[in-house]
Design an enzyme around this catalytic site. Structure first.
Site, PDB file in Angstrom:
ATOM      1  N   ASP A 152      53.810  61.925  50.472  1.00 40.58           N
ATOM      2  CA  ASP A 152      54.881  62.517  50.785  1.00 40.58           C
ATOM      3  C   ASP A 152      54.644  62.770  52.676  1.00 40.58           C
ATOM      4  O   ASP A 152      55.438  63.600  52.928  1.00 40.58           O
ATOM      5  CB  ASP A 152      54.972  63.934  50.294  1.00 40.58           C
ATOM      6  CG  ASP A 152      56.276  63.851  49.224  1.00 40.58           C
ATOM      7  OD1 ASP A 152      56.923  62.656  49.073  1.00 40.58           O
ATOM      8  OD2 ASP A 152      56.545  64.816  48.554  1.00 40.58           O
ATOM      9  N   ASP A 305      53.047  74.605  38.747  1.00 41.77           N
ATOM     10  CA  ASP A 305      52.080  74.205  37.721  1.00 41.77           C
ATOM     11  C   ASP A 305      52.068  75.079  36.536  1.00 41.77           C
ATOM     12  O   ASP A 305      52.106  75.202  35.322  1.00 41.77           O
ATOM     13  CB  ASP A 305      50.551  74.220  38.172  1.00 41.77           C
ATOM     14  CG  ASP A 305      50.652  75.591  39.283  1.00 41.77           C
ATOM     15  OD1 ASP A 305      51.373  76.282  39.462  1.00 41.77           O
ATOM     16  OD2 ASP A 305      49.293  75.338  40.300  1.00 41.77           O
TER      17      ASP A 305
END
Length: 542
Positions: A152, A305
């Site tokens: 990214d 997460d």
């Protein structure tokens, strides 16, 4: 008794002096305003002591909640370690690393599941070679392993470097796929989601995820994947982190002590109690089916997460923590990087708890005990109550109590419970290595509780920075700024303010007090100043 009366006389004199100062300050004000301010002052004089006594009672309850949680987790983790040593478990690496040709196995597909290794990156100039190299050296048949680099980066030069590194390993026979998005929408969660959409990724049964600074050993897959193969009910195998730069500075040493407790006690206890713990976001292997059944990655919080792990747990999936499998990583070595990381780690779970509380309570596939553990222990006590108590009791209530001697705090609450909690918190720390750092570590954790509690409030109320995502700066092989090279130090004004208040209250207690609060307040104020003046960490040159 004499001390109590002396304290009362000092308080009376202080209030009388405040009244005289008030009279001098209000000479130029209108009578109506003066009357209102007088009523306000009288109300505060009447309510201050009862409010402080109520705060003491509140902190009593919170301190016992925190202590009970530490005792429970410490007992469970210790018992789990003892049982593991006594039991002769089969080796975790019972899947062969090469096909048994003599037995008639000519294809690795008969022995090995397909594994996808994902490495999300964002301008990782310092560490991209380390992470890609470690992933490509994993011991697993080449035709059953795909390394996916999800870049990214916004820096074109860094993107080109990462692409060239992937091409270099691909030319050596490793199946490396370089993937770059047009934007970084959804940050890490969006990056991982995009990576799973590729056809080759959907062919993989298991997904290992490593952040850019992680360097797994070559036998990582051989030791983790068999656990998932052996039990189809397991969604995640989480390994422990170890840190290559723990000795870099005082900041990294104290972080290591906190992370040791997290992995050795919190993760181990959660795995043993109810097969649930918060996924650490890296150095874990997921079953792709569990990711998809849980709805995939979600960017609604900065704890993507933990979000995925919680949704998977509510569907009945189980997690396994394996502490003897260690993956090299890196700790933030500057105060700025550590503060941004802690903001994300505190704000994200608070916002996630707010969004998922009803869903947790309504879950039908998990037991009442597991719901209680998730709500009370995992979220409320460990993250909210512990952080609020640590900040409020030590940095607000005790300094205020120095000015009001008639507010008494029992010795067991002021000394015994914090000491016992500290000893349990340091259970995961090797004493030979870090015993001399326990006192500054306590002061450091107390000071950081201010920043964490602020982040928790931002998350609970979904304030402006609730979804702020700042990638933690890595150092890789770079070196600290040379002593002769001037660098701009960043000032953290909130820590400086609290440090000044603690210093003032400690000095007041030392001169006029009736206890020994100054023995805590003065060292604690020094730690606030060290953080506020950016003295603990280091800065690196590229």
């Amino acid at each position: 008794m004499h001390q109590h009366h002396a304290g009362r006389h000092r308080l009376t004199a202080m209030l009388a002096g405040a009244a005289e100062s008030f009279d001098r300050l209000t000479v130029s004000l209108s009578p109506a305003v003066v009357a209102f301010l007088r009523r306000l002052l009288r109300a505060w004089s009447a309510l201050s002591v009862p409010l402080l006594r109520g705060a003491v009672m509140l902190c009593m309850g919170m301190s016992l909640m925190v202590l009970a949680e530490k005792v429970l987790l410490g007992t469970v983790s210790a018992a789990a370690n003892v049982l593991r040593r006594r039991q002769r478990r089969p080796a975790t690496h019972d899947v062969p690393v090469q096909p048994d040709v003599e037995a008639g196995g000519g294809s690795s597909a008969c022995f090995f599941p397909m594994v996808l290794v994902q490495i999300p990156m964002y301008n990782e100039r310092e560490v991209y070679q380390l992470s890609i190299g470690a992933a490509c050296r994993l011991t697993w048949p080449a035709d059953r392993l795909i390394v996916q680099v999800l870049d990214d980066s916004t820096d074109a030069a860094i993107k080109e470097l990462v692409r060239e590194e992937c091409s270099r390993w691909a030319s050596g026979g490793v199946d490396v796929r370089y993937e770059a998005r047009k934007d970084n929408a959804g940050h890490k969660a969006g990056n991982l989601t995009e990576g799973m959409r590729h056809a080759y990724a959907r062919r993989c049964e298991f997904v290992a995820i490593f952040d850019a600074e992680f360097q797994p050993s070559s036998d990582f897959l051989a030791r983790t994947v068999p656990l998932l193969v052996r039990d189809p009910g397991i969604a995640l195998v989480q390994a422990r982190w170890e840190f290559v730069n723990a000795d870099e500075c005082m900041l990294t040493r104290m972080q290591e002590m906190s992370m040791d407790y997290h992995f050795k006690v919190e993760q181990q206890a959660g795995s043993s109690l109810c097969s649930f713990f918060g996924y650490n976001g890296s150095a874990g292997v997921w079953r792709r089916e569990a990711i998809e059944e849980s709805g995939g990655w979600d960017d609604r919080t900065t704890a993507e997460d933990m979000d995925l792990a919680l949704r998977a747990a509510l569907l009945g999936w189980e997690f396994v923590y394996v502490g003897d499998i260690k993956v090299k990583s890196e700790l933030p070595s500057s105060v700025r990087a550590y503060r941004s990381q802690q903001h994300r780690w505190s704000c994200g779970p608070a916002l996630l708890f707010k969004k998922m509380l009803r869903e947790i309570l309504a879950a039908e596939r998990v037991s009442a005990w597991k719901k209680l553990y998730i709500v009370y222990n995992f979220f409320v006590t460990r993250r909210v109550v512990s952080t609020f108590f640590t900040f409020f009791f030590f940095s607000v209530l005790l300094p205020a109590k120095a000015l009001f001697p008639q507010v008494r705090i029992p010795a067991w609450q002021m000394v015994c419970v914090p000491t016992a909690t500290t000893l349990l918190n340091s259970a995961g720390t090797p004493w030979r290595r870090s015993a001399h750092l326990v006192v500054p570590w306590i002061a450091f954790e107390n000071a950081m509780a201010l920043h964490r509690f602020k982040a928790i409030l931002i998350g609970l109320f979904e304030a402006g920075r609730a979804n702020e995502w700042i990638v933690t700066r890595k150092s890789g092989n770079s070196r600290p700024t040379p002593p002769g090279l001037k660098r701009r130090r960043e000032l953290h004004w909130l820590e400086l303010l609290v440090g000044a208040l603690l210093l003032a209250s400690g000095c007041y207690d030392c001169v006029h007090g009736h206890g020994y609060f100054y023995l805590f307040a003065l060292p604690q104020s020094m730690m606030y100043f060290a953080i506020g003046f950016d003295l603990l960490g280091v800065h690196h040159t590229s």
